[in-house]
Design an enzyme around this catalytic site. Structure first.
Site, PDB file in Angstrom:
ATOM      1  CG  ASN A  29      -1.651   1.077   1.439  1.00 36.59           C
ATOM      2  OD1 ASN A  29      -1.832   2.586   1.021  1.00 36.59           O
ATOM      3  ND2 ASN A  29      -2.401   1.358   2.500  1.00 36.59           N
ATOM      4  CE  LYS A  55      -0.055   3.335   5.232  1.00 40.64           C
ATOM      5  NZ  LYS A  55      -0.166   2.674   6.224  1.00 40.64           N
ATOM      6  CG  HIS A  57      -5.696   1.912   5.329  1.00 41.11           C
ATOM      7  ND1 HIS A  57      -5.409   2.328   5.843  1.00 41.11           N
ATOM      8  CD2 HIS A  57      -4.769   0.846   5.056  1.00 41.11           C
ATOM      9  CE1 HIS A  57      -4.147   2.249   7.116  1.00 41.11           C
ATOM     10  NE2 HIS A  57      -4.001   1.573   5.788  1.00 41.11           N
ATOM     11  CD  GLU A  61      -2.927   5.507   6.838  1.00 39.51           C
ATOM     12  OE1 GLU A  61      -2.990   5.497   5.518  1.00 39.51           O
ATOM     13  OE2 GLU A  61      -2.107   4.617   7.090  1.00 39.51           O
ATOM     14  CD  GLU A  69      -3.537  -3.234   6.906  1.00 40.32           C
ATOM     15  OE1 GLU A  69      -2.303  -3.003   7.001  1.00 40.32           O
ATOM     16  OE2 GLU A  69      -4.237  -1.668   6.688  1.00 40.32           O
ATOM     17  N   GLY A  88       2.120   1.984  10.719  1.00 42.65           N
ATOM     18  CA  GLY A  88       3.592   3.006  10.539  1.00 42.65           C
ATOM     19  C   GLY A  88       3.781   3.089  12.301  1.00 42.65           C
ATOM     20  CB  SER A 148       5.129  -2.002  12.035  1.00 41.44           C
ATOM     21  OG  SER A 148       4.833  -0.964  12.201  1.00 41.44           O
TER      22      SER A 148
END
Ligand code: PGA
Length: 251
Positions: free
Chosen positions: A9, A11, A96, A98, A168, A174, A214
């Site tokens: 991904n 991003k 996702h 985010e 996730e 991250g 991660s």
């Protein structure tokens, strides 16, 4: 047998030419990878060129989001799933964390987008995962189950053939703080159990469940050795072709 999936991904990183160059480098480095499916998700503006330049290789291309709408219509800034398919992508990442955290994505819109993706014959990579507070208060499984059932509401066993789940945990994205293989395995087995209840045992057995948060060359093998971990959704470590290729070639 579930064929593993390693997805990158990207991003909101990489200008067009940079995305194309990384994709070309990756294509060479994973040319012999037949043990898994390889997917990269560049930004919309690079999708077409990346898809054109990787055509015929074992690198598949995904978008990072799509519209809930399936009709071409007056929706400024939105991209319809068939427009994504039209430029050569085969998958769409949906829900996702985010997008859930910062762009108002809800279980309902994730469900609509998943259906839009299926409607046009694309494969949806549906993301679920709890926050740190939710895990610490002991609600991780409840949260994930609600997200999962919300996302997959109304889907049939045959729809599930074009669904990939990505677990996730938000606290691992991250942050460099990977879930332990045991923590991930526990949640993956739980997710498979929920799918067995809501779909069928067979469908649950066949659904790929990816871990994300991660993932790096140094920890992918350990994660992949768990029974219910069928692949990885990789953010940061997918931006560099060599590092992502090492993850793809974890075997
Ligand atoms: P990360 O991101 O690998 O950088 O933690 C994972 C993701 O957001 O999909």
């Amino acid at each position: 047998m579930r064929k593993p999936v390693i997805a990158g991904n990207w991003k909101m990183y990489k200008l067009h030419d940079e995305a194309v160059n990384t994709a070309l480098e990756l294509k060479n480095q994973v040319a012999n990878a037949t043990h898994c499916e390889v997917i990269i998700a560049p930004v919309f503006t690079a999708l077409k060129t990346v898809a054109d330049r990787t055509e015929g290789s074992n690198v598949n291309v995904a978008a990072q989001d799509c519209s809930t709408h399936t009709e071409h219509s007056a929706n400024t800034g939105e991209v319809c799933a068939d427009m994504i398919k039209d430029v050569g992508a085969s998958h769409i990442i949906i829900g996702h964390s985010e997008r859930r955290q910062f762009y108002g994505e809800t279980d309902e819109s994730v469900n609509e987008k998943t259906k839009a993706c299926l409607y046009f014959g694309l494969t949806a990579i549906v993301c679920v995962g709890e926050s740190l507070a939710e895990r610490e208060s002991g609600n991780a499984q409840t949260v994930v189950k609600t997200q999962l059932n919300g996302a997959l509401k109304g889907l049939t066993v045959s729809d599930m053939e074009r669904i990939i789940i990505a677990y996730e945990p938000v606290w691992a994205i991250g942050t460099g703080k990977t879930a332990t293989p045991e923590q991930a395995q526990e949640m993956h087995a739980f997710i498979r159990g929920v799918l067995a209840e809501t779909q069928s045992e067979e469908s649950a057995e066949n659904t790929r469940i990816l871990y994300g948060g991660s993932v790096k060359p140094a920890n992918v093998r350990e994660l992949m050795s768990e029974n219910d971990i069928d692949g990885a959704l990789v953010g940061g470590a997918s931006l560099d072709a060599t590092s992502f290729a090492q993850i793809v070639n974890y075997k």
